[in-house]
Scaffold this active site. Structure first.
Site, PDB file in Angstrom:
ATOM      1  N   GLY A  47       0.833  -1.193   0.000  1.00 61.42           N
ATOM      2  CA  GLY A  47       0.000   0.000   0.000  1.00 61.42           C
ATOM      3  C   GLY A  47       0.867   1.243   0.000  1.00 61.42           C
ATOM      4  N   LYS A  48       0.260   2.400  -0.187  1.00 61.29           N
ATOM      5  CA  LYS A  48       0.986   3.668  -0.145  1.00 61.29           C
ATOM      6  C   LYS A  48      -0.022   4.791   0.029  1.00 61.29           C
ATOM      7  CE  LYS A  48       5.346   4.966  -0.370  1.00 61.29           C
ATOM      8  NZ  LYS A  48       6.474   4.242   0.257  1.00 61.29           N
TER       9      LYS A  48
END
Length: 445
Positions: free
Chosen positions: A123-124
């Site tokens: 994720g980011k």
């Protein structure tokens, strides 16, 4: 699977997302052959699913500046894939942040996390906000506002954010404090925390330390004696600082750092506690310049508006930001006799530069393998939080050393081509295979 067909489809669906499309194309070109050897991947639509994030959150972040004026930024969280563990990836605060950059980072993070062997998905997140030039109170108010929207979508077994560009221990602390207040729990929901409230030893240094451990393994694998070699690095933040310290410890001489204003060349080496302290002072000043280094160490030279890749050195490690090393830089390094390039920033080389290194059989390793030490230490922080334990520097460093060795071995296994090791191909295939097999086992969901 045919890479060009997939790319044509993605370009139509996601026009203008150049960073994301660049990252996807690199991986697809590497895995196309092995993918076609696994009919179960095609049957389960793995490629079509793996190139799209599970979900994306976009939200406004209102905050009040010190003049009493309301400011509004855009916040994001990309939850890309959780086939092998909860979403895991940093939060970036920088004016350049947009959905394309965060999708590229989340996509890369998925495979990087798979390489670590730890149970972490990809994720980011981030916002188009810059902490530079802001007061302490403004940064705190922004972080708290950001978390009031993000908190309901994260958790220790759901999504565990961390720091990135523009987000250090201070920002993580402010966000964690607001999360703790809203969720009414003190859990390992963020990593990169201060040691006093659940952080891990060596977390600030871990990306740089891990990168040098990876280079050490590359040298051993390929019969290169790294002691006494000269190294050019870019950047001057935590990553460059960690690289400079560990490289010096192993007998490698770091001779450059860089910033938006240009680069510094220090023929004596950036290799003493005073010089490491200077790097931290430059970062903490908030001025985003490296020219002040030569005021403290006059034997060094400052080259305004230039990149460090023009210097004649043995090794190069880009440590600043994406696409900072282009084809012309790659040709210059090759011409000057550089034998090893380790991409320490996320996608620090353009596609053309990466292809040039591989085509010329240079030792070149991609960021998803080289800089995995940071997220590995975050994973170790998650483990310590879950077990309610605190490990020593030596224990964390031992784990970090072992993880980077394991990542290197995976790259060699999948990237060996005769006498040459294609680390890009090896890292991409190793990470992809783990995620793809997990997705097949869990069904279409």
């Amino acid at each position: 699977m045919k890479t060009q067909e997939i790319m044509t489809m993605l370009e139509a669906k996601h026009p203008g997302e150049s960073e994301f499309l660049q990252a996807v194309k690199e991986v697809l070109l590497s895995v196309e052959e092995v993918y076609n050897q696994h009919p179960e991947f095609e049957k389960n639509g793995i490629i079509e699913r793996i190139v799209e994030p599970d979900r994306v959150f976009t939200f406004r972040v209102p905050w009040v500046d010190d003049q009493g004026k309301v400011q509004v930024n855009i916040g994001y969280r990309v939850q890309f894939n959780n086939a092998i563990g909860p979403y895991k990836g940093g939060i970036r605060f920088h004016p350049s942040v947009n959905l394309s950059i965060l999708k590229f980072l989340g996509f890369e993070q998925m495979f990087k996390n798979a390489l670590t062997t730890l149970p972490m998905g990809g994720g980011k997140g981030g916002a188009d906000f810059s902490p530079k030039g802001k007061s302490e109170a403004e940064i705190m108010r922004f972080c708290q506002s950001f978390m009031t929207e993000l908190w309901r979508n994260i958790g220790p077994d759901t999504d565990i954010p961390a720091g990135d560009i523009g987000v250090g221990g201070r920002e993580v602390g402010y966000m964690f404090g607001m999360y703790k207040k809203l969720a009414r729990e003190h859990t390992g929901t963020l990593t990169g925390k201060g040691f006093e409230f659940g952080g891990s030893r060596l977390r600030p240094e871990s990306t740089g330390f891990g990168a040098v451990y990876f280079v050490q393994n590359m040298c051993k694998q390929n019969g290169v004696d790294y002691k006494g070699k000269t190294l050019a690095i870019s950047g001057f933040g935590n990553v460059a600082w960690g690289v400079a310290q560990k490289a010096t410890e192993l007998g490698i001489k770091v001779v450059t750092i860089s910033g938006p204003d240009g680069y510094v060349y220090d023929p004596d080496g950036i290799n003493t506690p005073e010089k490491f302290r200077c790097m931290l002072d430059l970062r903490d000043s908030g001025n985003d310049v490296v020219s002040d280094y030569v005021k403290r160490f006059p034997n060094a030279q400052f080259f305004p508006g230039k990149k460090p890749w023009e210097q004649k050195v043995d090794f190069a490690m880009p440590c600043a930001t994406q696409n900072e090393m282009n084809l012309e830089d790659a040709k210059t390094l090759h011409k000057n006799g550089v034998t090893l390039v380790a991409e320490t920033s996320n996608m620090g080389c353009t596609a053309e530069a990466s292809e040039y290194y591989v085509a010329n059989k240079m030792l070149f390793a991609p960021g998803k393998a080289v800089n995995a030490g940071g997220v590995s230490c975050s994973g170790l922080e998650m483990t310590q939080n879950a077990m309610h334990l605190v490990w020593t520097n030596e224990e964390v460093d031992k784990w970090l050393h072992q993880i980077m060795q394991d990542i290197h071995e995976q790259c060699v296994t999948y990237g060996k081509d005769g006498n040459y090791i294609d680390y890009v191909k090896g890292a991409n295939i190793a990470g992809f295979m783990k995620v793809a097999k997990a997705m097949v086992a869990q069904g279409v969901c």
